[in-house]
Motif scaffolding. Structure first.
Motif, short mmCIF file in Angstrom:
data_model
loop_
_atom_site.label_atom_id
_atom_site.label_comp_id
_atom_site.label_asym_id
_atom_site.label_seq_id
_atom_site.Cartn_x
_atom_site.Cartn_y
_atom_site.Cartn_z
N GLY A 43 0.82 -1.21 0.00
CA GLY A 43 0.00 0.00 0.00
C GLY A 43 0.85 1.25 0.00
N LEU A 44 1.96 1.24 0.76
CA LEU A 44 2.88 2.38 0.76
C LEU A 44 3.54 2.58 -0.60
CD1 LEU A 44 4.76 2.16 4.20
CD2 LEU A 44 3.41 4.09 3.35
N LEU A 45 3.93 1.48 -1.25
CA LEU A 45 4.53 1.58 -2.58
C LEU A 45 3.53 2.12 -3.60
CD1 LEU A 45 6.68 -1.69 -2.72
CD2 LEU A 45 7.52 0.67 -2.58
N ILE A 46 2.27 1.70 -3.48
CA ILE A 46 1.24 2.22 -4.37
C ILE A 46 0.97 3.69 -4.05
CG2 ILE A 46 -1.20 2.00 -5.04
CD1 ILE A 46 -0.85 -1.05 -4.68
N LEU A 47 1.13 4.07 -2.77
CA LEU A 47 1.04 5.47 -2.39
C LEU A 47 2.14 6.28 -3.08
CD1 LEU A 47 -0.07 7.75 -0.55
CD2 LEU A 47 1.49 6.95 1.23
N VAL A 48 3.36 5.73 -3.14
CA VAL A 48 4.47 6.39 -3.84
C VAL A 48 4.15 6.55 -5.32
CG1 VAL A 48 6.90 6.14 -4.52
CG2 VAL A 48 6.20 5.63 -2.17
N PHE A 49 3.54 5.52 -5.90
CA PHE A 49 3.05 5.57 -7.29
C PHE A 49 2.12 6.77 -7.47
CE2 PHE A 49 0.16 4.36 -10.70
CZ PHE A 49 0.91 3.59 -11.58
N GLY A 50 1.17 6.93 -6.52
CA GLY A 50 0.23 8.04 -6.57
C GLY A 50 0.89 9.39 -6.38
N ILE A 51 1.86 9.45 -5.46
CA ILE A 51 2.58 10.70 -5.22
C ILE A 51 3.35 11.12 -6.48
CG2 ILE A 51 4.50 11.76 -3.94
CD1 ILE A 51 3.55 10.08 -1.50
N GLY A 52 3.98 10.15 -7.13
CA GLY A 52 4.68 10.43 -8.39
C GLY A 52 3.74 11.06 -9.41
N SER A 53 2.55 10.51 -9.50
CA SER A 53 1.55 11.04 -10.42
C SER A 53 1.14 12.46 -10.04
CB SER A 53 0.34 10.12 -10.45
OG SER A 53 -0.63 10.62 -11.33
N LEU A 54 0.85 12.67 -8.75
CA LEU A 54 0.41 13.99 -8.30
C LEU A 54 1.48 15.04 -8.48
CD1 LEU A 54 -1.57 13.17 -5.01
CD2 LEU A 54 -2.49 13.81 -7.23
N VAL A 55 2.75 14.65 -8.36
CA VAL A 55 3.85 15.60 -8.54
C VAL A 55 4.05 15.95 -10.01
CG1 VAL A 55 6.37 15.88 -8.34
CG2 VAL A 55 5.06 14.94 -6.42
N LEU A 56 4.05 14.94 -10.87
CA LEU A 56 4.40 15.17 -12.27
C LEU A 56 3.24 15.66 -13.13
CD1 LEU A 56 7.03 13.74 -11.39
CD2 LEU A 56 7.08 12.67 -13.65
N MET A 57 1.98 15.36 -12.75
CA MET A 57 0.85 15.79 -13.58
C MET A 57 0.74 17.31 -13.69
SD MET A 57 -2.04 12.91 -12.66
CE MET A 57 -3.28 13.40 -13.83
N PRO A 58 0.77 18.06 -12.58
CA PRO A 58 0.71 19.52 -12.73
C PRO A 58 1.92 20.09 -13.47
CG PRO A 58 0.24 18.85 -10.47
CD PRO A 58 0.77 17.65 -11.18
N LEU B 170 7.11 5.39 -12.37
CA LEU B 170 6.03 4.78 -13.14
C LEU B 170 4.73 5.58 -12.96
CD1 LEU B 170 5.07 2.38 -14.92
CD2 LEU B 170 4.48 1.18 -12.80
N GLY B 171 4.37 5.86 -11.70
CA GLY B 171 3.17 6.66 -11.44
C GLY B 171 3.27 8.05 -12.05
N GLY B 172 4.46 8.66 -11.92
CA GLY B 172 4.66 10.01 -12.45
C GLY B 172 4.49 10.10 -13.95
N PHE B 173 5.08 9.17 -14.67
CA PHE B 173 5.04 9.27 -16.13
C PHE B 173 3.77 8.67 -16.75
CE2 PHE B 173 9.41 10.43 -15.39
CZ PHE B 173 9.54 11.50 -16.27
N VAL B 174 3.12 7.71 -16.05
CA VAL B 174 1.76 7.32 -16.47
C VAL B 174 0.85 8.54 -16.39
CG1 VAL B 174 -0.31 6.06 -15.74
CG2 VAL B 174 1.85 4.84 -15.96
N GLY B 175 0.94 9.28 -15.27
CA GLY B 175 0.10 10.46 -15.06
C GLY B 175 0.44 11.61 -15.99
N ALA B 176 1.74 11.91 -16.13
CA ALA B 176 2.16 13.03 -16.98
C ALA B 176 1.77 12.78 -18.43
CB ALA B 176 3.66 13.23 -16.86
N MET B 177 1.98 11.55 -18.92
CA MET B 177 1.58 11.23 -20.29
C MET B 177 0.06 11.31 -20.44
SD MET B 177 2.19 7.77 -22.52
CE MET B 177 1.42 7.63 -24.14
N ASP B 178 -0.65 10.91 -19.38
CA ASP B 178 -2.11 10.94 -19.40
C ASP B 178 -2.64 12.37 -19.61
OD1 ASP B 178 -4.61 9.60 -19.20
OD2 ASP B 178 -3.68 8.23 -17.76
N VAL B 179 -2.10 13.32 -18.85
CA VAL B 179 -2.51 14.72 -19.01
C VAL B 179 -2.20 15.19 -20.44
CG1 VAL B 179 -2.12 17.09 -18.23
CG2 VAL B 179 -2.20 15.25 -16.57
N ALA B 180 -1.01 14.86 -20.93
CA ALA B 180 -0.59 15.32 -22.26
C ALA B 180 -1.46 14.72 -23.36
CB ALA B 180 0.88 14.97 -22.49
N MET B 181 -1.79 13.43 -23.26
CA MET B 181 -2.58 12.81 -24.33
C MET B 181 -4.04 13.27 -24.27
SD MET B 181 -2.54 8.85 -23.04
CE MET B 181 -3.68 8.24 -21.79
#
Length: 381
Positions: A41-56, A101-112
């Protein structure tokens, strides 16, 4: 299909494929590192944090450089990240891999998604539901072949296949991606968050539509395997069935909205999703649970595209600003909330989680009248 539409569809397919390929890897990932649900759960939290940081950050780059450049860079970096995660020797390196992984899944998601909005404008018609259908189709392919390949050829060959296929999707799309121009206002003014409540309310709709999707992605396989006795191969089919019905309904989504209107479509979908998730949570065996996930996929299919279309077409607000709020809130729900679910599930089990998550859909129903902006956008796009 125009070249620009084909390209953005392939980008959604690739991102969904990488995300779906992660789902059946989770039990193996957990066992290989020798960790419990709370550490996972903590590792998946890190996945989410990566996404929240890189998406904006991605949103800022899109406003200044255009979505084409950002989506190309993020897609290149995303392609090998599952391979990197598979080679991680311990929890700390795995945490770095999860952040990326979370960061770039999210960042690519916003861009696409931003590129899809630009393609919609150039074509003067709605394509958002079908773009999200390709994401779901990618998730279906990734989750469907993941358990099979890992069982037959092993973990490392599976992830090599994922990396190569991701690069193939990107290579085909690359020359056809719409070259949009950055908004001139973004270069002159500081980018500010909207102060009006409407984009945030639509963001809540996106958030509560995507939390259940994240729960099925991250915890569906473990629920089927640990609580309902599914095999390794069968456990991957929870998210695969969910993605299959979601993809099918998203291909029909724009036509359904034309027929019923966005508000009525959203309400019908939300009720269907609620019934499906309760069905999965109360299931006596894995097959029934998979059927419940499939029904939930039918419901959730067009909830998010309608929210994004509404966000991109709000009166008195730049499309990019509303979309940035909705995508960031929505994807944070999909990527961030499952970590909390992991902590709860360690004490309660996953059955009660999947039974209670549909409470979120009641909030979406209460906010569903805001979906009229999606219709407005389609009429004037």
């Amino acid at each position: 299909m125009s070249k620009n539409r084909l390209a953005v569809s392939l980008l959604f397919l690739m991102n969904g494929f990488v995300t779906g390929s992660w789902a059946p890897k989770i039990p193996e990932f957990k066992d290989r590192l020798g960790i419990g649900e709370s550490v996972l759960g903590l590792l998946i939290l890190v996945f989410g944090i990566g996404s929240l940081v890189l998406m904006p950050i991605a949103g800022g780059f899109i406003a200044r450089a255009g979505s084409q450049k950002v989506v190309k860079v993020t897609a290149i970096i995303l392609s090998p990240l599952l391979l990197v995660l598979t080679l991680a020797p311990n929890v700390w390196t795995a945490a770095i891999g999860m952040f990326l992984l979370g960061g770039f899944v999210g960042a690519m998601d916003v861009a696409m998604n931003a590129n899809a909005v630009e393609v919609e404008k150039s074509m003067r018609r709605a394509i958002m539901s079908s773009c999200h259908a390709y994401w779901s189709l990618g998730g279906l392919i990734g989750a469907g072949i993941g358990g099979f390949l890992m069982a037959r050829v092993g973990v490392l060959p599976h992830v090599l296949v994922v990396t190569v296929l991701s690069l193939v999707f990107l290579a085909v799309a690359w020359p056809m991606i719409l070259a949009d121009r950055p908004h001139s206002a973004a270069n002159k003014e500081k980018l500010r968050l909207p102060l009006t409540p409407l984009p945030w309310l639509i963001g809540i709709m996106a958030l509560f539509s995507m939390v259940p999707e994240g729960a099925v992605l991250d915890w569906g396989a473990l629920y089927l395997r640990n609580e309902l006795g599914a095999s390794v191969e069968l456990s991957g089919f929870g998210f695969a069935a969910f993605s299959a019905t979601m993809a099918t309904m998203r291909f029909a989504g724009d036509h359904v909205r034309d027929l019923l209107g966005a508000k009525r479509t959203l309400r019908l979908c939300t009720v269907t999703a609620l019934v499906g998730m309760v069905f999965a949570g109360l299931a006596p065996n894995a097959v029934v649970a998979i059927l419940g996930f499939a029904l939930a996929g039918i419901g959730i299919s067009n909830m998010v595209p309608i929210a994004f279309s509404a966000a991109g077409n709000m009166p008195g607000l730049q499309p990019g600003i509303g979309l940035a709020v909705a995508t960031t809130m929505g994807y944070s729900g999909m990527l961030f909330a499952p970590s909390l679910i992991g902590f709860i599930a360690e004490h309660s089990g996953f059955a009660i989680i999947f039974t209670c998550i549909p409470v979120l859909f009641i909030v979406v129903l209460l906010l569903s009248h805001h979906a009229v902006h999606a219709d407005h956008g389609r009429e004037h796009s």
